[in-house]
Design a protein around this motif. Structure first.
Motif, PDB file in Angstrom:
ATOM      1  N   LEU A   1      -5.213   3.910  -2.136  1.00 56.73           N
ATOM      2  CA  LEU A   1      -4.303   3.192  -3.206  1.00 56.73           C
ATOM      3  C   LEU A   1      -2.892   3.414  -2.739  1.00 56.73           C
ATOM      4  O   LEU A   1      -1.960   2.358  -3.023  1.00 56.73           O
ATOM      5  CB  LEU A   1      -4.697   3.590  -4.428  1.00 56.73           C
ATOM      6  CG  LEU A   1      -4.024   3.269  -5.784  1.00 56.73           C
ATOM      7  CD1 LEU A   1      -4.391   1.549  -5.782  1.00 56.73           C
ATOM      8  CD2 LEU A   1      -4.581   3.735  -6.842  1.00 56.73           C
ATOM      9  N   GLU A   2      -2.393   4.749  -2.277  1.00 55.36           N
ATOM     10  CA  GLU A   2      -0.995   4.890  -1.853  1.00 55.36           C
ATOM     11  C   GLU A   2      -0.727   3.808  -0.692  1.00 55.36           C
ATOM     12  O   GLU A   2       0.521   3.217  -0.780  1.00 55.36           O
ATOM     13  CB  GLU A   2      -0.988   6.425  -1.553  1.00 55.36           C
ATOM     14  CG  GLU A   2      -1.053   7.492  -2.603  1.00 55.36           C
ATOM     15  CD  GLU A   2      -1.145   8.780  -2.052  1.00 55.36           C
ATOM     16  OE1 GLU A   2      -0.732   9.418  -2.857  1.00 55.36           O
ATOM     17  OE2 GLU A   2      -1.648   8.982  -0.965  1.00 55.36           O
ATOM     18  N   ARG A   3      -1.867   3.595   0.477  1.00 56.53           N
ATOM     19  CA  ARG A   3      -1.415   2.807   1.333  1.00 56.53           C
ATOM     20  C   ARG A   3      -1.075   1.474   0.844  1.00 56.53           C
ATOM     21  O   ARG A   3      -0.161   0.641   1.194  1.00 56.53           O
ATOM     22  CB  ARG A   3      -2.296   2.954   2.446  1.00 56.53           C
ATOM     23  CG  ARG A   3      -2.289   3.993   3.207  1.00 56.53           C
ATOM     24  CD  ARG A   3      -3.185   4.069   4.492  1.00 56.53           C
ATOM     25  NE  ARG A   3      -4.667   4.307   3.969  1.00 56.53           N
ATOM     26  CZ  ARG A   3      -5.152   5.491   4.009  1.00 56.53           C
ATOM     27  NH1 ARG A   3      -4.504   6.738   4.296  1.00 56.53           N
ATOM     28  NH2 ARG A   3      -6.423   5.636   3.695  1.00 56.53           N
ATOM     29  N   THR A   4      -2.044   0.884  -0.076  1.00 54.56           N
ATOM     30  CA  THR A   4      -1.790  -0.494  -0.537  1.00 54.56           C
ATOM     31  C   THR A   4      -0.288  -0.714  -1.272  1.00 54.56           C
ATOM     32  O   THR A   4       0.212  -1.634  -1.111  1.00 54.56           O
ATOM     33  CB  THR A   4      -2.815  -0.782  -1.688  1.00 54.56           C
ATOM     34  OG1 THR A   4      -4.212  -0.577  -1.012  1.00 54.56           O
ATOM     35  CG2 THR A   4      -2.602  -1.919  -2.303  1.00 54.56           C
ATOM     36  N   ALA A   5      -0.005   0.397  -2.247  1.00 57.48           N
ATOM     37  CA  ALA A   5       1.222   0.270  -2.691  1.00 57.48           C
ATOM     38  C   ALA A   5       2.641   0.132  -1.584  1.00 57.48           C
ATOM     39  O   ALA A   5       3.528  -0.573  -1.743  1.00 57.48           O
ATOM     40  CB  ALA A   5       1.678   1.561  -3.488  1.00 57.48           C
ATOM     41  N   ARG A   6       2.526   0.978  -0.422  1.00 53.45           N
ATOM     42  CA  ARG A   6       3.252   0.961   0.550  1.00 53.45           C
ATOM     43  C   ARG A   6       3.393  -0.137   1.205  1.00 53.45           C
ATOM     44  O   ARG A   6       4.652  -0.714   1.580  1.00 53.45           O
ATOM     45  CB  ARG A   6       3.188   2.287   1.436  1.00 53.45           C
ATOM     46  CG  ARG A   6       3.581   3.626   0.838  1.00 53.45           C
ATOM     47  CD  ARG A   6       3.565   4.762   1.815  1.00 53.45           C
ATOM     48  NE  ARG A   6       3.557   6.239   1.078  1.00 53.45           N
ATOM     49  CZ  ARG A   6       2.473   6.915   0.965  1.00 53.45           C
ATOM     50  NH1 ARG A   6       1.448   6.515   1.583  1.00 53.45           N
ATOM     51  NH2 ARG A   6       2.358   8.157   0.623  1.00 53.45           N
ATOM     52  N   SER A   7       2.136  -0.511   1.508  1.00 51.79           N
ATOM     53  CA  SER A   7       2.074  -1.942   2.170  1.00 51.79           C
ATOM     54  C   SER A   7       2.774  -3.062   1.657  1.00 51.79           C
ATOM     55  O   SER A   7       3.429  -4.111   1.947  1.00 51.79           O
ATOM     56  CB  SER A   7       0.606  -2.378   2.498  1.00 51.79           C
ATOM     57  OG  SER A   7       0.266  -1.354   3.368  1.00 51.79           O
ATOM     58  N   ALA A   8       2.841  -3.057   0.073  1.00 52.02           N
ATOM     59  CA  ALA A   8       3.404  -4.032  -0.658  1.00 52.02           C
ATOM     60  C   ALA A   8       4.911  -3.744  -0.822  1.00 52.02           C
ATOM     61  O   ALA A   8       5.629  -4.752  -1.195  1.00 52.02           O
ATOM     62  CB  ALA A   8       2.923  -3.876  -1.986  1.00 52.02           C
ATOM     63  N   GLY A   9       5.516  -2.742  -0.107  1.00 53.80           N
ATOM     64  CA  GLY A   9       6.952  -2.656  -0.063  1.00 53.80           C
ATOM     65  C   GLY A   9       7.457  -1.544  -0.897  1.00 53.80           C
ATOM     66  O   GLY A   9       8.793  -1.227  -1.194  1.00 53.80           O
ATOM     67  N   ALA A  10       6.540  -0.776  -1.689  1.00 48.90           N
ATOM     68  CA  ALA A  10       7.074   0.315  -2.680  1.00 48.90           C
ATOM     69  C   ALA A  10       7.515   1.566  -1.681  1.00 48.90           C
ATOM     70  O   ALA A  10       6.871   1.933  -0.798  1.00 48.90           O
ATOM     71  CB  ALA A  10       5.880   0.722  -3.532  1.00 48.90           C
ATOM     72  N   VAL A  11       8.287   2.234  -2.313  1.00 52.65           N
ATOM     73  CA  VAL A  11       8.736   3.669  -2.212  1.00 52.65           C
ATOM     74  C   VAL A  11       8.394   4.696  -2.993  1.00 52.65           C
ATOM     75  O   VAL A  11       8.019   4.593  -4.155  1.00 52.65           O
ATOM     76  CB  VAL A  11      10.241   3.699  -1.410  1.00 52.65           C
ATOM     77  CG1 VAL A  11      10.454   2.610  -0.382  1.00 52.65           C
ATOM     78  CG2 VAL A  11      11.142   3.394  -2.819  1.00 52.65           C
TER      79      VAL A  11
END
Length: 331
Positions: A248-258
């Motif tokens: 889930l963390e990787r999905t959020a980062r891949s979307a551009g989140a920091v």
């Protein structure tokens, strides 16, 4: 379903009017929903909207205000206040409205794929005198402009969204630069397995034991049990995902989140809570009363304290039932 040009236009806003609730689906519509998860979510949640707060013991008092703000703080690390927040998959407004009452959010907007849920959420907001507007909307195509919100929240919503990466990109689009998202209360892979098994076992035991003559008055009418069983069958269609916290963390980062972080909670509390909720759904509500409600709530509170202060320190986060995730839009 997304709002589109096929819907009638609201002359006051010059945008397509939201569809109306449809709580009484036909057999043909239900059958079609088994191959269309978005339709299943609309039909299931429109059907549930009127009784959802009662079913899940949702309230808008100190008990649920504390619960919501504690869940928010546990993952976000702060309690605001945030000027304008959007809730995705709002349901009856439980998360956003209680966060507003807790001082975390000043002004709110709610969206849900289910017209029935949006209607109930707005009614709850009006009764609480909270400044909230709402739209029927698909989380994969959020009908708000770029850079609109200071905060986007959701509770137990991600597991209903077919395309989570697309929804995450939309969340970051509608957030202002530096804005935060907080999604709480979704099931982990491991937690969903034991919760489902416990729920199924409790349902089977309760509905069979109450067939015995001395316990017949503890048995709900058969038509209600049949209705609950049909709902459970459709629930299997609307619950699309379980999560590994790291994925889930990787999905959020891949979307551009920091600044992304996932946390988990509830192990002993979930092992207790799921059988209790299932038992409550299988027996007449009037049989339980206030004493039972306080026993269940206080026990859940104590076990949650054990989970947070003891078990999270010695067990891997993957074994807990709930996962929450937060992150920010880059400045």
């Amino acid at each position: 379903m997304a709002v589109d040009s096929a819907h009638p236009v609201d002359p006051q806003s010059a945008r397509p009017a939201d569809p109306k609730p449809h709580p009484h689906a036909t057999a043909e519509e239900v059958q079609a929903a088994y191959s269309d998860p978005k339709l299943a979510n609309v039909l299931y949640h429109d059907w549930e909207a009127g009784t959802y707060d009662e079913k899940w013991s949702i309230s808008y008092d100190e008990r649920c205000i504390t619960y919501a703000t504690d869940r928010f703080r546990a993952v976000a690390g702060d309690v605001g206040p945030y000027e304008h927040a959007l809730e995705l998959g709002c349901g009856t407004g439980f998360f956003l409205l209680n966060l507003m009452q807790g001082g975390v959010i000043k002004r709110g907007s709610v969206t849900d794929l289910s017209p029935g849920m949006v209607e109930v959420a707005l009614r709850n907001a009006e009764q609480l005198d909270l400044p909230v507007d709402g739209r029927v909307a698909d989380a994969e195509r959020i009908p708000y402009d770029d850079d609109t919100f200071d905060l986007v929240v959701g509770h137990a919503v991600l597991h209903h969204i077919p395309d989570i990466p697309a929804a995450m990109r939309e969340v970051l689009r509608v957030l202002k630069p530096g804005g935060k998202f907080v999604f709480a209360g979704d099931p982990t892979n491991v937690g969903n397995f034991y919760a489902r098994k416990l729920g199924q076992l409790t349902w089977w035991l309760t509905t069979n034991v109450t067939k015995l003559a001395p316990l017949n008055d503890w048995r709900r009418p058969q038509e209600e049990l049949d209705s609950s069983s049909r709902a459970a069958a459709l629930e299997a269609v609307v619950d699309l995902h379980t999560f590994d916290p790291s994925d889930l963390e990787r999905t959020a980062r891949s979307a551009g989140a920091v600044g992304v972080r996932a946390v988990t909670e509830e192990l002993s509390a979930a092992l207790f809570g799921w059988p209790v909720r299932t038992f409550e759904a299988a027996v007449p509500r009037e049989k339980l009363g206030f004493g039972w409600a306080m026993f269940a709530y206080r026990t859940w509170q104590r076990l949650s304290w054990v989970d947070e202060n003891v078990l999270t320190k010695v067990l891997p986060r993957e074994v807990f039932y709930n996962v929450s995730v937060t992150g920010r839009k880059p400045v």
